[in-house]
Design an enzyme around this catalytic site. Sequence first.
Site, PDB file in Angstrom:
ATOM      1  N   SER A 139      49.866 -24.090   9.168  1.00 61.80           N
ATOM      2  CA  SER A 139      49.181 -25.171   9.040  1.00 61.80           C
ATOM      3  C   SER A 139      48.753 -25.964  10.152  1.00 61.80           C
ATOM      4  CB  SER A 139      49.750 -25.914   7.786  1.00 61.80           C
ATOM      5  OG  SER A 139      48.928 -27.027   7.337  1.00 61.80           O
ATOM      6  N   GLU A 233      43.314 -21.371  -0.969  1.00 59.95           N
ATOM      7  CA  GLU A 233      43.680 -22.553  -0.113  1.00 59.95           C
ATOM      8  C   GLU A 233      42.449 -23.549   0.062  1.00 59.95           C
ATOM      9  OE1 GLU A 233      46.320 -22.213   2.759  1.00 59.95           O
ATOM     10  OE2 GLU A 233      46.893 -20.332   2.584  1.00 59.95           O
ATOM     11  N   HIS A 263      48.341 -22.707  -0.411  1.00 62.37           N
ATOM     12  CA  HIS A 263      48.885 -23.256   0.879  1.00 62.37           C
ATOM     13  C   HIS A 263      50.461 -23.301   0.665  1.00 62.37           C
ATOM     14  CE1 HIS A 263      48.429 -24.951   4.904  1.00 62.37           C
ATOM     15  NE2 HIS A 263      49.292 -25.771   4.457  1.00 62.37           N
TER      16      HIS A 263
END
Length: 292
Positions: A139, A233, A263
């Site tokens: 991320s 995502e 995610h």
Amino acid sequence: MTITFDDRDIAGHAPSAAVLDLRKRYADDIGVRPVAADVTTADMLLDGIPAIDVRTPGVRDDGVLLWVHGGAYVAGFARAAVGLAGGIARGARIRAASVEYRLAPEHPFPAPLDDVLTAYRALLHEGVPVDRIAFGGESAGGGLVLSALVALRDAGEPLPAAAVVLSPWTDLSLSGGSIATKASADPVLSEAALRPDALDYLAGCDARDPRISTAFADLTGLPPLAVHVGSHEVLLDDAVRLAARAAEADVQVELTVYPREHHGFEHGEMADASSRGSLHAAGEFLRRQLDR
């Protein structure tokens, strides 16, 4: 570990209630999720930057996966990433070092990036061969990994052998189409949650600054990359556009899109040492690059 930092970075501001809530969720949930029973950890320092040494049985000491945790630049901590770092390092057959970098809004750009670069340079100073170092992150941590690679290349410094990024946040302007098209499919991230976090990290900088948002950077000369992302995502386009820019720049890149995954799906693999999912595949990619 008690963590304190100095004031080398631009002065930030106090975190909002939303940021404090996100940090609490990391402490109460993500940071305490189970990892494989054979993962061992120890506190360490890399030129003053706190980190966690992560090992699994049979790994070699001569290589290191420098891992950068996620948390939208405002949350997360090194221990929360032990399962991800350990799972990938297991496949790569090396140890990992999960970095405790400073967080926005108290410490906005470039402080987190500076900490990652300092930790990497410390590994080199300690004698770890550059061709036995890999970068990895998830991320926002994936975004920091890519920013670090671009910064090192621009400074003419030696680059690690390879990098792997899981669902990297590479566009803080949130211009990717999947921010909207995958909004109903991703229960973890949203534009409404990401935008204030981006502003906290940017601290007035341009969201399309290629030092920050590598979706707009020239990636020429970067080492081989593996990019993993779920098809559900909101950051899907961040990963796909990154891989495309890498390919255009003649960078070896492997993009893997996992169908119907949202995610953070890799967290489900952390406790299973025998998993052959995303973490194993990322580790195998790094092993191939490190053993060349």
